[in-house]
Design an enzyme around this catalytic site. Structure first.
Site, PDB file in Angstrom:
ATOM      1  N   CYS A  81       0.826  -1.205   0.000  1.00  0.00           N
ATOM      2  CA  CYS A  81       0.000   0.000   0.000  1.00  0.00           C
ATOM      3  C   CYS A  81       0.863   1.259   0.000  1.00  0.00           C
ATOM      4  O   CYS A  81       0.457   2.293  -0.531  1.00  0.00           O
ATOM      5  CB  CYS A  81      -0.948   0.000   1.191  1.00  0.00           C
ATOM      6  N   HIS A 124      -1.553   1.014   7.551  1.00  0.00           N
ATOM      7  CA  HIS A 124      -2.018   1.039   6.161  1.00  0.00           C
ATOM      8  C   HIS A 124      -1.924   2.461   5.619  1.00  0.00           C
ATOM      9  O   HIS A 124      -2.257   3.433   6.310  1.00  0.00           O
ATOM     10  CB  HIS A 124      -3.464   0.543   6.106  1.00  0.00           C
TER      11      HIS A 124
END
Length: 1079
Positions: free
Chosen positions: A115, A359
């Protein structure tokens, strides 16, 4: 008025002319003729066609209810499940990944932990100038540089692909990134731009060759100025390039404060004075950073992580940080200018509380229309005209502005760990945003025309490069074809499902045949149910292109190839029209019509039915005779032996039509291995005599071969061999019984287990408590158990095992003394220690167990001269202090403070016992994943019951009551620990379960407080099953246990970063090293 009878309202009324199957079979057996009426009765043709049953009835061949669900009904599987479930079985629909339009950005696949790369790539792609620079690269350059080639292909797909997200695997693989390891996005961007800068330098296209430097590179200088002469150092004129500005945020609230901190002046004085070349001495000076030039895109790297030297780990700063929608950087330049206004163009967000996990997502502004988008790997969401979503109650095409001098602003709030809001402003009409997770901010310079009005100078030439057009078109064509094939497959399948449903409904509507119809066909219920319920019925044959199932009526056929009446519950009666529809399409068979009833099976059924009636009637008539036989009342005449338990069970069995397996072997339990009658006193050989009539019935219905049934008339003699063997066994048992009785009488007090009163000056002998317990169980076993328990080990061997070879002393201690009511006894035990017995008992044991009298272990009760002498005596066994009462105190006072103890001959070997106990203790403390109990105590002191349970010494292999674990107040917890668990780890467990911070925990075992966080539970002698108690001192404030855990990690993995990837090769190696040092 009586109430109507409703108990049988759901039952179908039986036709008046209907006979029971048993009556029909009796009539057939007596007449030998089978009429049409008999067939209707036995095949249940007479039953009416039913409608609306709750389920399919096996008792009626005319019932077709329940084979398919009711109107609008569904099932969990098969032909009648929900349409969306049927479609799901076709596999994933590629159309769900279809991109709305090229105006909507596409996402990137997350390969595990990529990510961080996806977020940076989306920020770069959405920068139109950077994208055009990559698109303008020559094909030859792309072939020479795989990273540029994959980046250009990735951008081409993001630009024109019809898919909603693009596979990033080829690009990640080319960079040789580990897709399972989370990395820092800032470090990735820095190294990636450095790699691109080197690769792009080979291009001959001006707009591409220097695109990185042109967009992202600015310059700063570190200025040192002498406070005495006012001159700058020679190094102050040197300018250094930057691609991002790293700003501190700890203790700072907004971007303006961070920039002030970054450009602030540092005083060099005291020990940190500066040597001025002009003054030729060390003088006070100032040092600061000056911005010399700014690029079109400024990246602000927010230092969200601080290094903890104590644990060598990084911790995230989660405080809110504010930043404006527009930023005036002109005043920050060393030469101020009014043409350096920047607008917020992208925000990189890190979600999560840990530095090495979490994330990354990116919020990026579309330069063409001002719309903001959230890029979360494959998912792309439209946010509107605000970077964190639209304001409540505001339309998407309006921004919220406040006039000059306003003191407050509307708030924009995002509760997903992003807590964003507009802050107060006073000088200009601008928006402020705040985030607890913003990690990097991108600002793009706002271009203005000569009149000072903002202009959009984005090039209209935003089309796909010609060398990628064919490739992208081919990908799109393939994807569109895949979508069309799926839709076609779905349409065909749904059409087939619709066709099948109509076919099933049509056949079942026509299926019932009325009782009056003479022309009908039989079909297997199982096949019909599968055909009506499955999408593709089993047992395939091919007709055309569709696979069908052939009719299978073999399960309802008899051995004569006909339809037996016994299978009527497994078949249905179809009308001729319904049968021909099925048979013409599916084939198979065999065809079983109304004329295919089996005469042979009907005759056999009639015979068996009559036989069953005869068997049932005969058994009922003989029950009274069997009951009389069990009572000992037999008529005159021949008698036969049968097993009494067998006959009792035979009477208890319910009446059945035919004999069962349980009816076999009425004399099996009476037959010995020699084929003769077992003696009655043998185990399981209890018998009873029955009359001849009953015996013949049992004999005939036993179900065994005639040769296998052994008949024992009442005058049969028991087997001589077995009788002799049983006599020997009985004699041995009689002798054993006599020996045990004699020992019980001789050792009456010892057998009872009562404590022996001990007196000073008398001689006693020592016997292991475990041996004495086995002996007591052995001599008290009687009846059937008299020979079941084994004899204890030889007493002489047992005595010899108590003497150590090294010192010839005792390897066990006598049991502790207990003094109650003026009487001295020993503490009772069945497993440990040595028990004292009287001299008379030892003399008898010597005779009974063939032990020399002189081998006995002698003991006597003596009194110490003082308590100190007693403690210094190695062989002394003191009385238990907790068992002292008033009588004992009086006795002790009479003896001048002396205490009794046991003196043994030979002496106790404390050295060997101590070594053995040490080994046992080490082994006991080496436990894994065992339970301990912890009680939370409120108040000054723990209740006595908890203190006593906590101080109790655990007994090995003791069964712990489950009741001790129950608590209604929630103040007791059970924890899984090991001997190697530290006190610190135990306190963390208690913190997590009871919510008491470790500094406030006063942890005890008994009355002893457990201290030293680094000690293990084994060090503190905490055993499995121990009870501890804890009190909350409430001195320190509560805090989150997550902070403690993150700060106290013992094992810290070395951060590899991007080592081993293309990002750290050659030109990027030194830059990577610099970043590592700065972190």
């Amino acid at each position: 008025m009586s109430r109507p009878n409703t108990r049988n309202k759901s039952k179908r009324p039986r036709a008046d002319d209907c006979e029971s199957p048993s009556a029909v079979f009796k009539k057939i057996h007596s007449t030998g003729a089978i009429t049409k009426g008999d067939i209707k009765q036995l095949y249940m043709v007479w039953k009416p066609v039913c409608h609306g049953c709750h389920g399919n009835s096996k008792d009626s061949p005319n019932c077709f209810c329940g084979l398919i669900p009711a109107a609008n009904g569904v099932r969990k599987s098969g032909l009648w499940q929900r349409t969306n479930e049927i479609i799901r079985a076709l596999g994933p629909n590629p159309s769900t990944d279809l991109r709305d339009s090229t105006e909507t950005p596409a996402g990137l696949t997350n390969l595990g932990a990529t990510c961080y790369a996806n977020s940076i790539l989306q920020c770069l792609y959405m920068n139109t100038s950077f994208r055009l620079g990559i698109f303008s690269l020559e094909p030859d350059i792309l072939k020479m540089h795989p990273v540029l080639d994959q980046l250009a292909r990735l951008f081409a797909q993001l630009h024109s692909s019809k898919m909603a997200f693009i596979d990033s695997a080829p690009f990640i693989k080319t960079l040789e990134l580990d897709n399972g390891v989370q990395q820092d996005s800032h470090e990735f961007l820095t190294l990636f731009l450095s790699l691109l800068e080197g690769s792009l330098s080979h291009s001959k296209v001006p707009g591409a060759r220097t695109i990185v430097q042109h967009l992202f590179r600015g310059s700063v200088s570190h200025v040192t100025r002498c406070s005495s002469c006012g001159r700058d150092s020679e190094a102050s004129s040197k300018m250094e390039d930057f691609y991002e500005l790293e700003l501190n945020i700890k203790g700072l609230n907004n971007l303006e404060q961070s920039l002030d901190d970054y450009l602030s002046t540092e005083a060099l004085d005291g020990e940190n004075q500066y040597f001025c070349e002009s003054c030729q001495k060390r003088v006070d000076a100032t040092r600061c950073i000056k911005l010399r030039s700014l690029p079109p895109v400024v990246n602000f790297q927010l230092k969200r992580y601080v290094f903890l030297p104590k644990t060598t780990t990084k911790k995230k700063i989660s405080s809110a940080f504010s930043f404006p929608g527009q930023l005036d950087m002109g005043k920050r330049l060393s030469n101020p200018s009014s043409s350096y206004t920047y607008g917020l163009s992208a925000i990189l967000i890190h979600k999560g509380s840990a530095a090495n996990s979490g994330h990354y997502v990116a919020h990026v502004k579309d330069e063409s229309n001002g719309q903001w988008w959230e890029f979360d790997d494959e998912h792309v969401s439209k946010l509107g005209l605000h970077p964190f979503g639209e304001k409540p109650g505001k339309s998407s095409d309006k921004t919220d502005q406040k006039p000059q001098g306003s003191s407050t602003a509307d708030s924009v709030t995002n509760d997903d760990n992003n807590s964003c809001h507009e802050a107060a402003f006073t000088s200009t009409m601008e928006e402020m945003f705040s985030s607890t997770d913003a990690y990097m901010l991108m600002y793009k310079r706002i271009a203005k025309d000569e009149n000072g009005i903002e202009s959009n100078n984005i090039s209209s030439n935003n089309s796909l490069p010609h060398h990628f057009v064919d490739e992208i078109d081919e990908r799109n064509t393939s994807y569109v074809k895949e979508c069309e094939e799926y839709e076609s497959k779905k349409d065909v399948h749904l059409a087939y499902i619709t066709e099948r449903r109509q076919e099933v409904k049509s056949v079942l509507t026509e299926a019932p045949a009325t009782p009056e119809e003479d022309s009908y066909f039989w079909i297997s219920t199982d096949w019909l149910r599968q055909w009506a319920d499955n999408v593709n019925p089993p047992s395939p044959i091919i007709t055309g292109v569709r696979v069908h199932s052939s009719i299978d009526n073999s399960p309802i056929q008899c051995e004569h190839g006909k339809v037996p009446a016994s299978k009527v519950t497994s078949m249905k009666r179809l009308s001729a029209g319904a049968w021909h529809k099925l048979f013409s399409k599916y084939g198979g068979g065999p065809t079983l019509s109304s004329d295919d009833f089996c005469m042979e099976c009907l005759k056999d059924g009639a015979k068996n039915s009559v036989s069953a009636d005869v068997y049932r009637d005969r058994k009922a008539s003989l029950r009274s005779i069997a009951e009389a036989a069990l009572a000992g009342n037999n008529p005159d005449g021949p008698l036969y032996f049968v097993s009494r338990p067998w006959l009792t069970q035979w009477l208890r069995r319910k009446n059945v039509d035919i004999p069962s397996d349980a009816d076999s072997g009425p004399t099996i339990a009476l037959t010995c291995t020699h084929g003769n009658l077992l003696p009655e006193h043998a185990s399981g050989a209890k018998r009873v005599t029955v009359p001849e009539d009953l015996w013949l019935f049992l004999y005939e219905t036993s179900g065994m071969k005639i040769d296998d049934i052994v008949t024992f008339p009442s005058d049969s003699q028991p087997c001589g061999i077995c009788s002799q063997q049983l006599s020997v066994v009985a004699s041995v048992e009689d002798n054993l019984r006599a020996v045990k009785l004699k020992q019980r009488q001789s050792h009456e007090k010892l057998t009872s287990g009562k404590s022996l009163a001990l007196h000073p000056g008398q001689k006693y002998y020592l016997v292991p408590s475990s041996w004495l317990s086995e002996w007591r169980a052995y001599i008290t076993a009687t009846g059937k158990n008299i020979s079941s328990l084994p004899e204890p080990q030889s007493l002489e061997v047992t005595i010899n095992s108590l003497i150590c070879e090294k010192h010839s002393r005792l390897l066990q201690r006598p049991l502790d003394l207990v003094c109650k009511r003026g009487t001295i006894t020993q503490k009772a035990s069945n497993t440990d220690g040595l028990t004292m017995i009287s001299e008379s008992d030892w003399i008898l044991f010597s005779e009974e167990w063939n032990v020399a009298h002189g081998k006995g272990l002698c003991a006597e009760i003596v009194f110490s001269k003082s308590s100190q002498d007693n403690l210094q005596s190695s062989e002394a066994v003191p009385i238990l202090v907790e068992d002292l009462d008033q009588s004992t105190n009086d006795l002790s006072n009479d003896l001048g403070g002396r205490e009794p103890y046991v003196r043994t001959d030979p002496e106790v070997c404390e050295e060997c016992i101590g070594e053995k106990e040490s080994c046992a203790l080490v082994e006991k403390l080496n436990y894994q994943n065992e339970d301990i109990q912890v009680y939370l105590v409120r108040g000054k002191e723990a209740p006595k019951s908890i203190r006593e349970a906590s101080a109790a010494v655990p007994v090995p292999d003791r069964r712990t009551s489950k009741r001790s674990r129950r608590t209604t107040s929630g103040n007791s917890i059970s924890l899984k620990v090991s001997g190697s668990t530290t006190v610190y780890q135990l306190k963390l467990m208690i913190w997590e379960s009871l919510g008491i911070v470790k500094e406030n925990q006063e942890l005890h075992k008994g009355s002893v407080e457990i201290e030293d966080d680094f000690a293990t539970l084994a060090d503190k002698c905490i055993f499995p099953g121990d009870v501890l108690w804890v009190k909350d001192s409430e001195i320190y404030e509560n805090r989150d246990i997550a902070d403690e855990i993150s700060e106290q990690k013992v094992v810290v993995q070395t951060e590899e970063g991007f080592r081993g990837t293309l990002l750290t090769s050659s030109a990027s190696a030194q830059l990577c090293q610099d970043i590592s040092f700065s972190d």
